[in-house]
Enzyme design. Structure first.
Site, PDB file in Angstrom:
ATOM      1  N   SER A  78      11.720 -50.035  11.440  1.00 12.79           N
ATOM      2  CA  SER A  78      11.874 -51.279  12.170  1.00 12.79           C
ATOM      3  C   SER A  78      13.307 -51.541  12.652  1.00 12.79           C
ATOM      4  O   SER A  78      13.508 -52.323  13.568  1.00 12.79           O
ATOM      5  CB  SER A  78      11.431 -52.445  11.292  1.00 12.79           C
ATOM      6  N   LYS A 136      21.249 -56.202  12.106  1.00 11.83           N
ATOM      7  CA  LYS A 136      19.817 -56.294  12.374  1.00 11.83           C
ATOM      8  C   LYS A 136      19.439 -57.769  12.317  1.00 11.83           C
ATOM      9  O   LYS A 136      19.941 -58.511  11.466  1.00 11.83           O
ATOM     10  CB  LYS A 136      19.055 -55.492  11.302  1.00 11.83           C
ATOM     11  N   SER A 184      12.570 -47.860   7.223  1.00  9.45           N
ATOM     12  CA  SER A 184      13.063 -48.565   8.416  1.00  9.45           C
ATOM     13  C   SER A 184      14.529 -48.353   8.758  1.00  9.45           C
ATOM     14  O   SER A 184      14.964 -48.735   9.835  1.00  9.45           O
ATOM     15  CB  SER A 184      12.798 -50.064   8.281  1.00  9.45           C
TER      16      SER A 184
END
Lengths: 95, 484, 489
Positions: free
Chosen positions: C154, C79, C178
């Site tokens: 996210s 990420k 997330s």
């Protein structure tokens, strides 16, 4: 609880954010919708309850007083927008 | 109107750790800009603080030294504001739960009377960087080497009523923290910085007036001057019927005035809240006991002991214990020479004067304590006179070696050989018949004064090396034959 | 066009060990798939071709000389919130569009030393603030099961990249759901570890007391493998737990006989989509058939987790993001006329709308006069929420329920109403407030879209969660389903 556009401008100043005039009405209304959501908290009887700042009941571990870092100025300033003579430059600061 | 001044101080003390409070960067003063500012200090994305154990120990040592409450649980908070020398946009400090709580601090005023002030609290925090306003095309340069240096902020109660009292406190505090070894106390390098909170109120009133805060006053003398000019400024305003604006001001030493800090005009809301990147600091009784064990003898205790053990006056003991290194030097000299009084006299006199003249502190002293003790030993055994001793000291200061070597090399050995002295006496009597006649004609009560002339001549002839007591005895015997 | 690779990490490691493939081959295949598919998916912000191939070549050498670590040679993605040395780390923001860190996050460093090849950085909501990936400066990532739907957020890019078979595994972070919510929306397995188990150093902060990095992969077994590499005390993170890392893979085979599963009634009430509810109920029945017992429990303050979270997280974020001031790194506005202008314009230009909104809300919640009513109050309610879990765990071993109230929603359908978006997080937020471990695993489909089952455990009981999920995955193939990507011509 609801806030005015002026309050939002004051908060924006504290947070160093600009709020354009045309954004203000929508921002104010979403801000107030969020504050309405927050109002639910007031129903909880929290008198005398210790706030929980951290999810684990742990204490701070301490570092020995040893210098472990070497000069990394070149690498660290490679990502800086504006430097001179090893200094970061900003518009003139007035005391 | 006549006013009473009310002063409280906030002292920012740089702690003498090797590394920063929350990172492993060095804290050495005077490094090239930003060479001691690493990823944590620069608040690079993803970087996190880890607390330096030595900063905690030093803070606790201070608390113990002033008998303050030690926070067995203390919490770091974020103090939020934007400024270019504050890389994270917040300062990690302690707000609601400081590491050192309330205490009392006793100190002496210059006239020797004792005074005392309340310490509200002392808390750990990180220092900010520096803004350099030299010309960078009209811009300001930021050096973050100092960012993250550990500070102990010591806050006093508004207990001071005069500049003299405030300065005496600061001097005693300086002495204490250097004794403890928790700060180098180097004021020129900003190791001890002071904010002065000052207000006036009509004499006899017990409500506090509106105060101003004069920031960053960095020497004892400036503290005194800043207090004076802020007092005058406030008096003038109040006398004209005006009112004091609560604000932050800056002392300008060049102009000897305080002025409002424009950068602080915007009302700040620091939004303190517990720093989520750090956990509460918990100290057990055992942790605190370990720190107690490291405490040195503190200035007031040492002063009392010097009076008691060495028979020194309160004043002498005060001068000698003011700085830990001086006190250590004194004790080493006294021990090695076996004469505490002479050691005290020499250190307070010639040694401190010489250090002062060369702008050195005691740790840079070219004459070691055992060297000074060697000199004192030669005075005591009458190898040299006090006057010659000053020359030997001067030579030691210049690095010419130990007292014995200098005495030997320069032939300073005191002449105590009675045969040699007698012939000198004979010579001086023979050379000065008029003075001899005058002496002998004089009233016996005045003879002592007149004998000084002959002593002087002999000391001159012996280049100061004649043993003055023996010279005196021989002279009297020679000049006053009738009395024998 | 290359077909997607649906092999698990464990299978890839086996293939590498057997010499059936090489790291260079796997890496090249992954790069080819990214080239082919990611134009449509937008799951990557940055792909690091040269460095990935260089690392793959080195990995092959290690495999050849027998010095391979468990993940050696397997391409994974991070990420874009994890700092990667020499590789742009944007956090989904214009603010850091130009930011290349000179250091690795601890998670990145540990996965490197476990042998993983970093192929690139995945898309995300800006500074991890969002539940749909629509708040990315680089444009929304799409759900591989339906390109008109969001992948969740996210960590949407990581979830989409794994679901689409671009990589077998990716890292994510979970502040309020997330990892779990995008895992649920994309039909993969994701674990949010106990707060403090995985180091936060070099993981760009959103809300420090809630953020936690974790693995996202196809199966619980793969998550166990990744977590073993990622977890462990880091002396450079003060909030990192000081306890040894468990051998999670060894504990996967545990029996579920007698496992007491708590079913919070608050997770099955109003707002839960009926299709999702049906999938979850079926999955729970499956657990019963494996010997677990189901017990209704109550987590009475669940609804309060939304306001508590949306006070605490923005409050911490508002100050965590103060460092982005245009001075030392990141976006700086052109020709600032003074210092205030530098700050205000750099931040205004650098941050997107949702980030700015949360900074404002958080600033307000901490401001003088409101601190007690908002921030302090929320932290007190947080203690209640943690207490509710603690009470529940007195009588059950794990808690199970839906990860999300519904399936992945359509792109753009909730962007105009931030509070409606916040309500999507109802089942995930309280776990972060309490610092508990939780995971989402594929449990079936509703309207052709994946549904995630959430398992919540007690502090540091990741092994129990992974075991429970693994046992379920031994009996089901939901986690083996792959989307048929319908690419634009």
């Amino acid at each position: 609880m609801s806030v005015s556009g002026d309050t939002i401008r004051e908060i924006a100043q504290l947070a160093r954010l600009a709020v354009e005039d045309d954004e203000l009405p929508a921002l104010t209304s979403s801000f107030n919708a969020i504050l309405d959501l927050f109002e639910q908290l007031q129903a909880a009887p929290t008198d005398g309850v210790e706030p929980m700042a951290n999810p684990l009941d742990a204490s701070q571990s301490l570092r020995e007083d040893v210098v472990t870092e070497t000069n990394q100025r070149e690498a660290l300033q490679a990502v800086a927008p504006l430097t001179e003579d090893g200094l970061y430059l900003v518009p003139r600061v007035v005391d | 109107m006549s006013y009473e001044m009310v002063i409280g101080l906030e002292v920012h003390l740089q702690l003498a750790t090797r590394s920063k409070i929350f990172s492993g960067s060095a804290t050495t003063f005077g490094a090239e800009p930003n060479t001691q500012a690493n990823a944590v200090d620069l608040a690079m994305p993803g970087m996190l603080p880890v607390l330096n154990v030595q900063a905690v120990r030093y803070a606790v040592m201070f608390g113990l030294a002033i008998d303050a409450q030690i926070g067995k649980r203390s919490v770091f908070d974020r103090k939020n504001y934007f400024y270019p020398d504050l890389p994270k946009g917040y300062q990690i400090s302690q707000f609601a739960e400081p590491i050192v709580g309330g205490g009392r601090f006793a100190f002496n005023l210059p006239d020797g009377t004792q005074s005392e002030v309340g310490i509200t609290r002392a808390h750990l925090e990180e220092d900010a960087g520096k803004s350099l306003h030299e010309d960078f095309h009209g811009m300001t340069g930021i050096d973050l080497n100092r960012a993250g240096t550990p500070l102990l902020e010591i806050v006093t109660e508004p207990d001071f009523r005069s500049a003299e009292q405030a300065v005496a406190f600061l001097k005693a505090l300086h002495s204490l923290v250097t004794y403890l070894g928790i700060s180098d106390g180097n004021m020129a390098e900003g190791s001890m910085r002071c904010d002065v909170n000052l207000s006036l109120r009509p004499k006899g009133s017990d409500t506090l007036g509106t105060r101003t805060e004069v920031k960053n006053v960095n020497s004892f003398r400036f503290v005194e001057k800043a207090i004076h000019c802020e007092r005058v400024r406030q008096e003038d305003i109040l006398d004209d019927g005006g009112s004091i604006v609560q604000e932050t001001r800056l002392y300008d030493a060049d102009r000897d005035e305080t002025r409002s800090m424009r950068s602080k005009e915007v009302a700040n809301d620091y939004r303190y809240f517990p720093e989520p990147d750090l956990l509460p600091v918990i100290l057990s009784d055992a942790d605190i006991a370990d720190i107690v064990a490291t405490l040195p003898e503190l200035p007031r205790a040492r002063r009392a002991r010097f009076e008691e053990a060495y028979g020194l006056s309160g004043y002498d003991a005060g001068v000698l214990t003011d700085e830990r290194a001086v006190a250590d030097y004194f004790e080493a000299t006294a021990r090695a020479s076996g004469d505490a009084k002479l050691a005290a006299n020499w250190i307070q006199g010639d040694l401190l004067a010489a250090l002062n003249a060369d702008d050195k502190n005691i740790t840079e002293c070219p004459v070691q304590a055992d060297q000074l003790a060697g000199l004192i030993a030669r005075i005591k055994d009458q190898t040299i006179s006090g006057k010659i001793a000053k020359q030997v000291f001067e030579a030691m200061w210049q690095g010419e070696g130990d007292a014995d070597a200098i005495i030997e090399a320069r032939g300073f050995k005191q002449v105590s050989d009675s045969g040699a002295l007698e012939s000198m006496v004979d010579q001086v009597v023979a050379d000065n018949p008029d003075q001899v006649a005058q002496y002998r004609a004089a009233d016996p009560a005045k003879r002592k004064k007149l004998s000084g002339f002959f002593v002087g001549q002999i000391m001159k002839a012996s280049k100061g090396q004649a043993n003055p007591k023996m010279v005196n005895d021989l002279l009297i015997a020679r000049l006053d034959p009738d009395d024998n | 066009m290359s077909v997607t690779d649906s092999r698990s990490l464990t299978e890839l490691a086996q293939a590498l060990a057997n010499g059936d493939t090489s790291s260079v081959a796997l890496t090249e295949a992954a790069l080819t798939r990214i080239d082919a598919l990611d134009g449509a998916l937008n799951s990557f912000i940055t792909v690091d071709r040269e460095s990935a191939l260089r690392d793959a070549t080195a990995a092959d050498a290690r495999i050849a000389d027998g010095s391979a670590a468990p993940l050696t040679g397997i391409p994974i993605a991070h990420k874009d919130i994890f700092c990667t040395r020499g590789l742009r780390t944007s956090c989904g923001s214009r603010m850091l569009d130009n930011f290349t860190p000179p250091y690795d996050a601890t998670v990145v460093e540990r996965l490197r030393s476990a042998g993983a090849v970093v192929i690139g950085k995945t898309n995300m909501d800006e500074f991890a603030m969002g539940s749909s990936n629509e708040n990315s400066f680089y444009g929304p990532c799409k759900n591989p099961w339906d390109l008109n739907r969001v992948p969740g957020g996210s960590s949407g890019g990581s979830a989409a990249a794994v679901a689409a078979g671009l990589v077998a595994a990716a890292t994510g972070t979970d502040t309020g759901g997330s990892i779990r919510q995008p895992a649920a929306f994309c039909g993969i397995t994701g674990l949010k570890p106990t707060y403090g188990l995985v180091s936060r150093l070099g993981m760009i902060a959103y809300a420090s007391s809630l953020d936690q990095g974790g693995p996202m992969a196809r199966s619980a077994e793969d998550c166990a493998l990744l977590l073993e590499a990622m977890a462990g005390h880091d002396p450079r993170d003060s909030t990192s737990a000081q306890r040894p890392v468990a051998n999670y893979r060894e504990q996967l085979a545990q029996s579920l006989d007698g496992l007491r599963i708590g079913i919070p009634k608050e997770y099955f009430g109003e707002g839960l989509d009926s299709g999702v509810a049906a999938v979850i109920e079926a999955a729970l029945k499956e657990y019963e058939s494996m010997g677990a017992t189901l017990h209704e429990i109550s987590l009475p303050r669940t609804a309060l987790s939304i306001p508590a979270y949306y006070v605490i997280a923005p409050a911490e974020a508002s100050t965590n993001l103060s460092r982005y001031d245009g001075v030392r790194y990141g976006h700086r506005c052109d020709n600032p006329k003074d210092l205030e202008d530098l700050y205000t314009r750099s931040r205004e230009e650098g941050f997107g709308a949702e980030v700015q909104r949360r900074i404002l809300v958080g600033t307000y919640a901490l401001s003088s006069g409101y601190y007690d009513a908002y921030y302090k109050k929320a932290q007190q309610v947080r203690r209640f929420i943690a207490g509710d879990f603690a009470s529940a765990f007195e009588s059950v071993d794990v808690i199970a329920g839906p990860t999300t109230p519904g399936i992945a929603f359509a792109l753009g359908s909730k962007t105009s109403d931030p509070t409606a978006m916040y309500l999507e997080d109802i089942y995930t937020l309280s776990v972060n407030l309490a610092g508990l471990p939780a995971m989402s695993l594929p449990a079936g489909f509703s309207q052709g879209m994946p549904v995630g089952l959430q398992l919540i455990g007690q502090h540091f009981e990741e092994a129990r969660l992974l075991g429970a999920a693994h046992q379920f995955q031994q009996r089901s193939d939901w986690h083996r389903q792959t989307p048929k990507l319908e690419l634009p011509a």
